[in-house]
Scaffold this motif. Structure first.
Motif, mmCIF file in Angstrom:
data_model
loop_
_atom_site.group_PDB
_atom_site.id
_atom_site.type_symbol
_atom_site.label_atom_id
_atom_site.label_comp_id
_atom_site.label_asym_id
_atom_site.label_seq_id
_atom_site.Cartn_x
_atom_site.Cartn_y
_atom_site.Cartn_z
ATOM 1 N N ASP A 291 0.858 -1.181 0.000
ATOM 2 C CA ASP A 291 0.000 0.000 0.000
ATOM 3 C C ASP A 291 0.896 1.233 0.000
ATOM 4 O OD1 ASP A 291 -1.593 2.209 0.713
ATOM 5 O OD2 ASP A 291 -3.050 0.894 1.688
ATOM 6 N N PRO A 292 0.878 2.028 -1.077
ATOM 7 C CA PRO A 292 1.788 3.174 -1.152
ATOM 8 C C PRO A 292 1.506 4.227 -0.084
ATOM 9 C CG PRO A 292 0.198 3.220 -2.954
ATOM 10 C CD PRO A 292 0.049 1.894 -2.282
ATOM 11 N N PHE A 293 0.290 4.226 0.481
ATOM 12 C CA PHE A 293 -0.029 5.204 1.524
ATOM 13 C C PHE A 293 0.455 4.726 2.902
ATOM 14 C CE2 PHE A 293 -3.143 5.876 -1.851
ATOM 15 C CZ PHE A 293 -2.979 7.229 -2.080
ATOM 16 N N LEU A 294 0.370 3.419 3.159
ATOM 17 C CA LEU A 294 0.797 2.887 4.447
ATOM 18 C C LEU A 294 2.273 2.494 4.451
ATOM 19 C CD1 LEU A 294 -2.259 0.603 5.325
ATOM 20 C CD2 LEU A 294 -1.772 2.919 6.146
ATOM 21 N N ASP A 295 2.716 1.924 3.341
ATOM 22 C CA ASP A 295 4.077 1.409 3.286
ATOM 23 C C ASP A 295 5.067 2.379 2.652
ATOM 24 O OD1 ASP A 295 3.088 -0.992 4.311
ATOM 25 O OD2 ASP A 295 2.578 -1.713 2.306
ATOM 26 N N GLY A 296 4.577 3.499 2.147
ATOM 27 C CA GLY A 296 5.463 4.441 1.467
ATOM 28 C C GLY A 296 5.605 4.083 -0.005
ATOM 29 N N PRO A 297 6.165 4.976 -0.802
ATOM 30 C CA PRO A 297 6.306 4.713 -2.234
ATOM 31 C C PRO A 297 7.257 3.551 -2.488
ATOM 32 C CG PRO A 297 7.535 6.684 -1.605
ATOM 33 C CD PRO A 297 6.716 6.283 -0.418
ATOM 34 N N ALA A 298 6.999 2.853 -3.589
ATOM 35 C CA ALA A 298 7.853 1.727 -3.959
ATOM 36 C C ALA A 298 9.257 2.228 -4.274
ATOM 37 C CB ALA A 298 7.269 1.016 -5.180
ATOM 38 N N GLN A 299 10.244 1.422 -3.919
ATOM 39 C CA GLN A 299 11.628 1.793 -4.199
ATOM 40 C C GLN A 299 11.882 1.714 -5.698
ATOM 41 O OE1 GLN A 299 14.728 1.034 -1.353
ATOM 42 N NE2 GLN A 299 15.711 -0.306 -2.857
ATOM 43 N N PRO A 300 12.571 2.689 -6.261
ATOM 44 C CA PRO A 300 12.796 2.672 -7.710
ATOM 45 C C PRO A 300 13.736 1.550 -8.122
ATOM 46 C CG PRO A 300 14.073 4.425 -6.695
ATOM 47 C CD PRO A 300 13.183 3.879 -5.628
ATOM 48 N N ARG A 301 13.596 1.129 -9.357
ATOM 49 C CA ARG A 301 14.507 0.151 -9.927
ATOM 50 C C ARG A 301 15.665 0.870 -10.603
ATOM 51 N NH1 ARG A 301 11.388 -4.918 -12.774
ATOM 52 N NH2 ARG A 301 10.296 -5.663 -10.921
ATOM 53 N N LEU A 302 16.685 0.095 -10.880
ATOM 54 C CA LEU A 302 17.815 0.617 -11.641
ATOM 55 C C LEU A 302 17.440 0.646 -13.120
ATOM 56 C CD1 LEU A 302 20.773 1.462 -10.996
ATOM 57 C CD2 LEU A 302 21.451 -0.809 -11.772
ATOM 58 N N GLY A 303 17.835 1.706 -13.799
ATOM 59 C CA GLY A 303 17.642 1.806 -15.243
ATOM 60 C C GLY A 303 18.991 1.881 -15.930
ATOM 61 N N LEU A 304 19.107 1.275 -17.080
ATOM 62 C CA LEU A 304 20.356 1.277 -17.835
ATOM 63 C C LEU A 304 20.090 1.778 -19.246
ATOM 64 C CD1 LEU A 304 23.380 0.556 -17.926
ATOM 65 C CD2 LEU A 304 22.711 -1.739 -18.697
ATOM 66 N N LEU A 305 20.668 2.920 -19.565
ATOM 67 C CA LEU A 305 20.586 3.480 -20.919
ATOM 68 C C LEU A 305 21.869 3.104 -21.645
ATOM 69 C CD1 LEU A 305 19.426 5.260 -23.177
ATOM 70 C CD2 LEU A 305 20.362 7.253 -21.974
ATOM 71 N N MET A 306 21.774 2.146 -22.550
ATOM 72 C CA MET A 306 22.945 1.685 -23.289
ATOM 73 C C MET A 306 23.026 2.402 -24.636
ATOM 74 S SD MET A 306 23.498 -2.334 -22.517
ATOM 75 C CE MET A 306 25.197 -2.103 -23.062
ATOM 76 N N LEU A 307 24.117 3.103 -24.835
ATOM 77 C CA LEU A 307 24.350 3.839 -26.072
ATOM 78 C C LEU A 307 25.375 3.058 -26.876
ATOM 79 C CD1 LEU A 307 24.417 7.216 -24.233
ATOM 80 C CD2 LEU A 307 22.677 6.525 -25.890
ATOM 81 N N ARG A 308 24.907 2.465 -27.960
ATOM 82 C CA ARG A 308 25.726 1.525 -28.702
ATOM 83 C C ARG A 308 26.086 2.071 -30.077
ATOM 84 N NH1 ARG A 308 24.178 -4.619 -27.373
ATOM 85 N NH2 ARG A 308 26.229 -4.754 -28.382
#
Length: 388
Positions: A291-308
């Motif tokens: 519950d985002p109101f009781l448990d707080g916002p979800a922890q963000p995930r890692l994002g990877l921007l690969m420039l190839r």
């Protein structure tokens, strides 16, 4: 972390309201900036810089203008023996003298660091090239030193969106001196690559087909890292880190393969991906009952921007390493965005990727409720430090 609101980046009225200084429109002029820069450079008395290669080049630039030195350095490394270094402020390195070329870049022509370096370079008798506003202290210093000053076009009010107005004259001068291998066709090809990217990423292109909007939506709920698969794409990765912070207000690290493969992959064991930092190879599973109101916002995930870079005819160690990093990221639950350069001259390949990261950062800002061109904290900082 916020989700990207598609209506904010697709609706013209919302875009106009949330992008108060037309950042997207300014980015779309990159190809035109380059063609205008070619004209200005052709009209400049570049013969004053001499006909021989300088012993070294030092690029004086600060903030977003530092990309000029980064691009020149990576292109020069593959085509000449002239070392290219960058500085943001004095002291000017002791080796700089009459055999060297100092390039000072400032959109306004008033940035303290480049201005101070240009003044000291003139005192030492180094060849001096400057790019920026015509009616400025930097232009005056250069002309008094009998150097070459090249102006910029009208309507350039931000170095973040005027990169090619600043960079193009520098590349032309470096090509004339034999520091980089840039025939006229390569420069024109780069301008076309910028036009192509502007068409692909135009605001009227909806989120489900616009590559920059798609990338921004994927990265919005993440803590992003940018990774280039070699020195050329490393310049784009550094630019991505800078514009994600300055434009989208997202702190982002960056790395370059092969040197930074381990430190990037090590993050996959951390709190933003695998098992909440438990050191397991299993991807993190979000709690669907949280519950985002009781448990707080979800922890963000890692994002990877690969420039190839553009794919080679045969697999290379660099491409194999990039594939391995991407596969490991995916298995660890990291959100991965890949942007692959088109087959072209190195400058055109880099130009397309630089444009892409600029568009990604701008759409990420707008889609998460941030004006990409206005930062109250930056304005406050300028007020606090004015006159110091």
């Amino acid at each position: 972390m916020p989700e990207l609101q598609e209506s904010w980046v697709d609706d013209p009225n919302e875009l106009a309201r949330r992008d108060s200084r037309d950042t997207l429109r300014a980015l779309a002029t990159a190809g035109a900036q380059m063609r205008e820069g070619l004209t200005f450079a052709a009209e400049a008395p570049l013969e004053r810089l001499g006909d021989e290669r300088p012993r070294s080049i030092l690029v004086a630039a600060a903030g977003s203008s530092q990309i000029v030195g980064d691009v020149l350095r990576v292109l020069a490394e593959s085509s000449s023996s002239v070392p290219v270094a960058g500085r943001t402020n004095v002291p000017l390195p002791g080796f700089v003298g009459p055999l060297d070329l100092v390039i000072a870049v400032s959109l306004s022509g008033r940035a303290p660091g480049p201005l101070a370096i240009a003044t000291e370079a003139a005192r030492r008798g180094a060849a001096l090239l400057s790019v920026g506003a015509d009616d400025s202290p930097l232009a005056d210093v250069t002309r008094q030193a009998r150097g070459v000053h090249i102006g910029i076009g009208r309507g350039r009010d931000s170095s973040r969106t005027s990169v090619w107005s600043l960079l193009t004259p520098v590349l032309v001068a470096a090509g004339r001196l034999g520091v980089v291998d840039l025939p006229e066709e390569a420069l024109q090809e780069a301008s076309r690559a910028l036009d192509t990217k502007a068409e692909e990423c135009r605001p009227s292109s909806e989120s489900f087909v616009n590559p920059a909007k798609l990338a921004a939506a994927t990265l919005a709920p993440t803590v992003p890292m940018a990774l280039g698969d070699g020195p050329l794409m490393g310049v784009a990765a550094a630019r991505a880190s800078a514009v994600l912070a300055r434009t989208a207000r997202v702190p982002a690290t960056y790395g370059v393969l092969p040197d930074h493969a381990s430190q990037v992959v090590a993050c996959f064991d951390g709190p933003f991906t695998a098992g909440g930092g438990q050191g397991t190879s299993s991807p993190r599973i979000d709690d669907i009952f949280a519950d985002p109101f009781l448990d707080g916002p979800a922890q963000p995930r890692l994002g990877l921007l690969m420039l190839r870079d553009a794919p080679a005819a045969e697999p290379t160690p660099s491409s194999a390493l990039a594939d391995a990093v991407a596969a490991e990221a995916d298995e660890a639950g990291c959100k991965v965005v890949e942007s692959v350069a088109a087959q072209a001259h190195p400058l055109a390949r880099l130009a397309g990727q630089l444009a892409m990261v600029d568009y990604i950062a701008t759409y990420l800002a707008i889609g998460t409720g941030i004006d990409p061109s206005v930062s109250p904290h930056v304005a406050n900082l300028r007020d606090r430090t004015r006159g110091r």
